[in-house]
Structure formats: structure tokens, C-alpha cells
Design a protein around this motif. Sequence first.
Motif, PDB file in Angstrom:
ATOM      1  N   SER A 172     -46.388 -21.308  59.575  1.00  0.00           N
ATOM      2  CA  SER A 172     -46.176 -21.258  58.130  1.00  0.00           C
ATOM      3  C   SER A 172     -47.048 -20.187  57.480  1.00  0.00           C
ATOM      4  CB  SER A 172     -46.487 -22.623  57.505  1.00  0.00           C
ATOM      5  OG  SER A 172     -46.358 -22.566  56.101  1.00  0.00           O
ATOM      6  N   GLN A 173     -46.444 -19.464  56.534  1.00  0.00           N
ATOM      7  CA  GLN A 173     -47.175 -18.416  55.811  1.00  0.00           C
ATOM      8  C   GLN A 173     -46.572 -18.290  54.416  1.00  0.00           C
ATOM      9  OE1 GLN A 173     -47.006 -14.577  57.669  1.00  0.00           O
ATOM     10  NE2 GLN A 173     -48.303 -13.591  56.143  1.00  0.00           N
ATOM     11  N   ASP A 174     -47.419 -18.277  53.395  1.00  0.00           N
ATOM     12  CA  ASP A 174     -46.934 -18.149  52.018  1.00  0.00           C
ATOM     13  C   ASP A 174     -46.073 -16.906  51.866  1.00  0.00           C
ATOM     14  OD1 ASP A 174     -48.272 -20.397  51.345  1.00  0.00           O
ATOM     15  OD2 ASP A 174     -49.970 -19.416  50.382  1.00  0.00           O
ATOM     16  N   GLY A 175     -44.844 -17.104  51.402  1.00  0.00           N
ATOM     17  CA  GLY A 175     -43.943 -15.982  51.193  1.00  0.00           C
ATOM     18  C   GLY A 175     -43.294 -15.466  52.453  1.00  0.00           C
ATOM     19  N   GLY A 176     -43.583 -16.106  53.594  1.00  0.00           N
ATOM     20  CA  GLY A 176     -43.058 -15.622  54.862  1.00  0.00           C
ATOM     21  C   GLY A 176     -41.722 -16.231  55.227  1.00  0.00           C
ATOM     22  N   ILE A 177     -41.300 -15.954  56.469  1.00  0.00           N
ATOM     23  CA  ILE A 177     -40.041 -16.491  56.962  1.00  0.00           C
ATOM     24  C   ILE A 177     -40.088 -18.020  56.966  1.00  0.00           C
ATOM     25  CG2 ILE A 177     -38.515 -16.622  58.960  1.00  0.00           C
ATOM     26  CD1 ILE A 177     -38.440 -13.942  57.490  1.00  0.00           C
ATOM     27  N   HIS A 178     -41.220 -18.567  57.394  1.00  0.00           N
ATOM     28  CA  HIS A 178     -41.429 -20.020  57.372  1.00  0.00           C
ATOM     29  C   HIS A 178     -42.543 -20.327  56.374  1.00  0.00           C
ATOM     30  CE1 HIS A 178     -41.845 -24.136  58.375  1.00  0.00           C
ATOM     31  NE2 HIS A 178     -42.924 -24.012  59.116  1.00  0.00           N
ATOM     32  N   ASP A 179     -42.228 -21.140  55.370  1.00  0.00           N
ATOM     33  CA  ASP A 179     -43.184 -21.428  54.300  1.00  0.00           C
ATOM     34  C   ASP A 179     -43.022 -22.896  53.900  1.00  0.00           C
ATOM     35  OD1 ASP A 179     -44.753 -21.600  52.049  1.00  0.00           O
ATOM     36  OD2 ASP A 179     -44.006 -19.762  51.123  1.00  0.00           O
ATOM     37  N   THR A 180     -43.933 -23.767  54.406  1.00  0.00           N
ATOM     38  CA  THR A 180     -43.818 -25.199  54.122  1.00  0.00           C
ATOM     39  C   THR A 180     -44.053 -25.500  52.643  1.00  0.00           C
ATOM     40  OG1 THR A 180     -46.145 -25.503  54.756  1.00  0.00           O
ATOM     41  CG2 THR A 180     -44.484 -25.882  56.447  1.00  0.00           C
ATOM     42  N   ALA A 181     -44.904 -24.712  51.987  1.00  0.00           N
ATOM     43  CA  ALA A 181     -45.135 -24.925  50.554  1.00  0.00           C
ATOM     44  C   ALA A 181     -43.855 -24.657  49.758  1.00  0.00           C
ATOM     45  CB  ALA A 181     -46.271 -24.036  50.059  1.00  0.00           C
ATOM     46  N   ALA A 182     -43.107 -23.657  50.173  1.00  0.00           N
ATOM     47  CA  ALA A 182     -41.842 -23.341  49.489  1.00  0.00           C
ATOM     48  C   ALA A 182     -40.836 -24.470  49.675  1.00  0.00           C
ATOM     49  CB  ALA A 182     -41.277 -22.027  50.026  1.00  0.00           C
ATOM     50  N   ILE A 183     -40.840 -25.104  50.842  1.00  0.00           N
ATOM     51  CA  ILE A 183     -39.952 -26.251  51.076  1.00  0.00           C
ATOM     52  C   ILE A 183     -40.361 -27.410  50.174  1.00  0.00           C
ATOM     53  CG2 ILE A 183     -39.274 -28.003  52.756  1.00  0.00           C
ATOM     54  CD1 ILE A 183     -39.366 -25.860  54.904  1.00  0.00           C
ATOM     55  N   GLY A 184     -41.673 -27.671  50.065  1.00  0.00           N
ATOM     56  CA  GLY A 184     -42.148 -28.723  49.185  1.00  0.00           C
ATOM     57  C   GLY A 184     -41.761 -28.476  47.742  1.00  0.00           C
ATOM     58  N   LEU A 185     -41.895 -27.229  47.308  1.00  0.00           N
ATOM     59  CA  LEU A 185     -41.511 -26.870  45.942  1.00  0.00           C
ATOM     60  C   LEU A 185     -40.021 -27.061  45.728  1.00  0.00           C
ATOM     61  CD1 LEU A 185     -42.242 -25.694  43.182  1.00  0.00           C
ATOM     62  CD2 LEU A 185     -41.937 -23.391  44.147  1.00  0.00           C
ATOM     63  N   GLU A 186     -39.218 -26.745  46.732  1.00  0.00           N
ATOM     64  CA  GLU A 186     -37.770 -26.930  46.638  1.00  0.00           C
ATOM     65  C   GLU A 186     -37.420 -28.410  46.453  1.00  0.00           C
ATOM     66  OE1 GLU A 186     -33.621 -25.979  46.798  1.00  0.00           O
ATOM     67  OE2 GLU A 186     -35.425 -24.798  46.395  1.00  0.00           O
ATOM     68  N   LEU A 187     -38.128 -29.298  47.155  1.00  0.00           N
ATOM     69  CA  LEU A 187     -37.868 -30.733  47.035  1.00  0.00           C
ATOM     70  C   LEU A 187     -38.276 -31.259  45.657  1.00  0.00           C
ATOM     71  CD1 LEU A 187     -39.004 -31.968  50.575  1.00  0.00           C
ATOM     72  CD2 LEU A 187     -36.671 -31.629  49.733  1.00  0.00           C
ATOM     73  N   VAL A 188     -39.408 -30.772  45.135  1.00  0.00           N
ATOM     74  CA  VAL A 188     -39.827 -31.175  43.791  1.00  0.00           C
ATOM     75  C   VAL A 188     -38.808 -30.709  42.756  1.00  0.00           C
ATOM     76  CG1 VAL A 188     -41.567 -30.820  41.990  1.00  0.00           C
ATOM     77  CG2 VAL A 188     -42.290 -31.259  44.336  1.00  0.00           C
ATOM     78  N   ARG A 189     -38.355 -29.486  42.876  1.00  0.00           N
ATOM     79  CA  ARG A 189     -37.355 -28.954  41.943  1.00  0.00           C
ATOM     80  C   ARG A 189     -36.046 -29.740  42.052  1.00  0.00           C
ATOM     81  NH1 ARG A 189     -38.314 -22.429  42.928  1.00  0.00           N
ATOM     82  NH2 ARG A 189     -40.043 -22.186  41.433  1.00  0.00           N
ATOM     83  N   ALA A 190     -35.697 -30.168  43.270  1.00  0.00           N
ATOM     84  CA  ALA A 190     -34.474 -30.943  43.449  1.00  0.00           C
ATOM     85  C   ALA A 190     -34.569 -32.283  42.727  1.00  0.00           C
ATOM     86  CB  ALA A 190     -34.203 -31.159  44.942  1.00  0.00           C
ATOM     87  N   MET A 191     -35.732 -32.930  42.786  1.00  0.00           N
ATOM     88  CA  MET A 191     -35.906 -34.202  42.089  1.00  0.00           C
ATOM     89  C   MET A 191     -35.857 -33.996  40.575  1.00  0.00           C
ATOM     90  SD  MET A 191     -38.583 -36.361  44.417  1.00  0.00           S
ATOM     91  CE  MET A 191     -37.742 -37.894  44.055  1.00  0.00           C
ATOM     92  N   ASP A 192     -36.465 -32.918  40.107  1.00  0.00           N
ATOM     93  CA  ASP A 192     -36.404 -32.611  38.679  1.00  0.00           C
ATOM     94  C   ASP A 192     -34.975 -32.318  38.249  1.00  0.00           C
ATOM     95  OD1 ASP A 192     -37.826 -31.937  36.123  1.00  0.00           O
ATOM     96  OD2 ASP A 192     -36.925 -29.996  36.509  1.00  0.00           O
ATOM     97  N   TYR A 193     -34.217 -31.644  39.110  1.00  0.00           N
ATOM     98  CA  TYR A 193     -32.817 -31.341  38.809  1.00  0.00           C
ATOM     99  C   TYR A 193     -32.000 -32.628  38.710  1.00  0.00           C
ATOM    100  CZ  TYR A 193     -28.061 -29.557  39.397  1.00  0.00           C
ATOM    101  OH  TYR A 193     -26.729 -29.289  39.232  1.00  0.00           O
ATOM    102  N   CYS A 194     -32.250 -33.575  39.631  1.00  0.00           N
ATOM    103  CA  CYS A 194     -31.546 -34.865  39.577  1.00  0.00           C
ATOM    104  C   CYS A 194     -31.759 -35.531  38.221  1.00  0.00           C
ATOM    105  CB  CYS A 194     -32.060 -35.793  40.676  1.00  0.00           C
ATOM    106  SG  CYS A 194     -31.517 -35.376  42.344  1.00  0.00           S
ATOM    107  N   ILE A 195     -32.994 -35.535  37.743  1.00  0.00           N
ATOM    108  CA  ILE A 195     -33.317 -36.182  36.470  1.00  0.00           C
ATOM    109  C   ILE A 195     -32.652 -35.468  35.313  1.00  0.00           C
ATOM    110  CG2 ILE A 195     -35.190 -36.693  34.861  1.00  0.00           C
ATOM    111  CD1 ILE A 195     -36.980 -37.168  37.286  1.00  0.00           C
ATOM    112  N   GLU A 196     -32.736 -34.146  35.300  1.00  0.00           N
ATOM    113  CA  GLU A 196     -32.174 -33.376  34.194  1.00  0.00           C
ATOM    114  C   GLU A 196     -30.651 -33.511  34.148  1.00  0.00           C
ATOM    115  OE1 GLU A 196     -33.732 -31.882  31.760  1.00  0.00           O
ATOM    116  OE2 GLU A 196     -35.629 -32.572  32.617  1.00  0.00           O
TER     117      GLU A 196
END
Length: 315
Positions: A172-196
Motif C-alpha cells: 500500500s502507498q498513498d496515491g499509488g496503484i494499491h492504496d488502502t486509505a483510498a479504499i477506506g475513503l471510498e467506503l465512507v463516501r459510499a455510506m454518506d451517499y446512501c444517506i444522502e
Amino acid sequence: MNRFFSIILLFPVLFITTLVLTFTSYNFRAINEMQEIMMRDAADSANDAAVEEAQRIAHVDIYGKTTLDPESVWAEYKRTFLRSLNLFSDKNMEIFEGYCPATIIAVNDGYFMRLRTLDENGEIVVRFSQKIPYARETSSGSIVADTMNGAFIYGKQGGDIRVWGDEAPVESQDGGIHDTAAIGLELVRAMDYCIEVENAAVSNPLWDTQKFYVPKELIDTVYYDAVSFKGLSVLNLIQGFDMKSSKPIDYFTISNTQLINSNRFACYEVGGKKYYSLIHEDNTIPEANQNTAKTVVSTKMEAARLGYSPDPRYY
């Protein structure tokens, strides 16, 4: 004299009144606290049961792609939660949906969102989305569909389609091909999208007085926490729940586990002797033994019971 006795009697009356009010307030808080503990235990048990159900029905192929039925996983969550509180019924299974503004089932190569929309007749339709990949653009300009474990990441670099991590998982590397933080952010945004989406598109009586939100604790756990997701996960918000208590309760649950391919051993014959060897990660058997395999087992013990010995060329 009567006034004197009235003043004297006032103190015990005040004392008893204060005692009654204090006991009533304490009793009310104790009942609410007990109900909250029961609800949280039920939610944690439900999340664990949902993950176990997902593990039971999920299929992970050799390329890390996960196939499962999210409806079955979510049904197990609801059943376990309501049975834990002695509230289970078909009607309550439907009602409970209204207390869950955001539900995500995440697997290694994508996630399913629980969505509510309106059909052409204005009826509420509740369903899971198709699996959504962790797709994004990296800092180098590549378009990738990332995975939680860093294996078999598909993407486009320049004009070429590539696969990263097919031999060894990518770090994992920030901004790289594999980025676990970006996956976490995607899941948070998905939950926010569900609510909105739910608040904007669907009218529900439970939501007239309830303001749904993504808790900061969930964001800290999913996005900022040093512990990253590595496999199948169930994320669910429960907010304004009052089926068991007079006080609405908010809670969220997250369970995480990792699904990996088990080792597989090929059993074959060479020169009349029976051998076994570990199948490669790319699903090939060492050298020319691929076309001579008699069977495939998951442990060395199984191979030994069938009369096969370790191939000395590989052990």
C-alpha cells in the motif's frame, strides 16, 4: 404552634419527594442503559452472523474476485439482530430497514450498497447495487480497480491494460496503484451517499424527525485507523432505533475478516510412483505434471491418505 409543626413536617416531605425523584430518574437511566447494552450486543452478534453467512456462501476465484449474494447476508443480519431482542417477525424485518440508513457489504474487489429508490408507481424499492469496484485515478495518472489485499489489481496505464499483484501483492502507498486509505475513503463516501440518496429520494415516516449521519467514530475506524481492511466486511448504521426502548439509540457495526485461497495439492504419477506437489498461485502444476494430475486435494494429509508421497523434486 400549627405553623411550627408545618415547618417541621416540610423537611421530611421534601426529603421523601427528592428521594422518589432521584430513584425515578436513576431507574429510568438504568433501564435505558440496559436497553442500549442489549441493543449493542444484538447488533454486534448480527454483524458477526452476517460475516459468517458471507464466508459460507462467498466464492473467491484464483484471481481474487469474490462472488456472493448480499441479500442473503443482510437477511441474516436482520434475523440475528431481531431474534436477539425477541422482536423477530416478518413485519419487523421490514420495519427494521427504516432504522438502517446505510449498509455496505465490502469484499476484496468491490462493495455492495443498500439503496432505496422509487419505482414508476412511487413505491419504495429496497435493493443492493451491483458490485462496485474500488476504481480511481492514481497520482501517476493510471486508472485502476484496486483490491483490499493488493493482489490482482486491474487497470489502464497509458494505453495498455495491466494487472498488478498477480505474482505478489502490491504494498500500500498513498496515491499509488494499491492504496488502502483510498479504499477506506471510498467506503465512507459510499455510506454518506446512501444517506444522502435516501433522505432526498424516499419519504419514510421514521425519517421525518430523524437526522441520519456518518459517525465520526466510524470515519476514524474505516479511514484514519492504522488497521486497514483486508477482506470481506459488513458495515451498517443503526440510528434512531426505538423498537425496544423509549429512547432512540444510535449505533454502528463493523466486522472484518479475510478470505484467502487455501493451498491445493495436485496428486499425480511419475514413473509408476505416486507423488503430490503444491499447485502454483497461477493455478499451474509444476513442470509437466499438469496433464497427469489424478486429483486435487487441499491438504498434505489428504494426499498421504490417498497413497501419494511428496515429490522430491519440490520438497
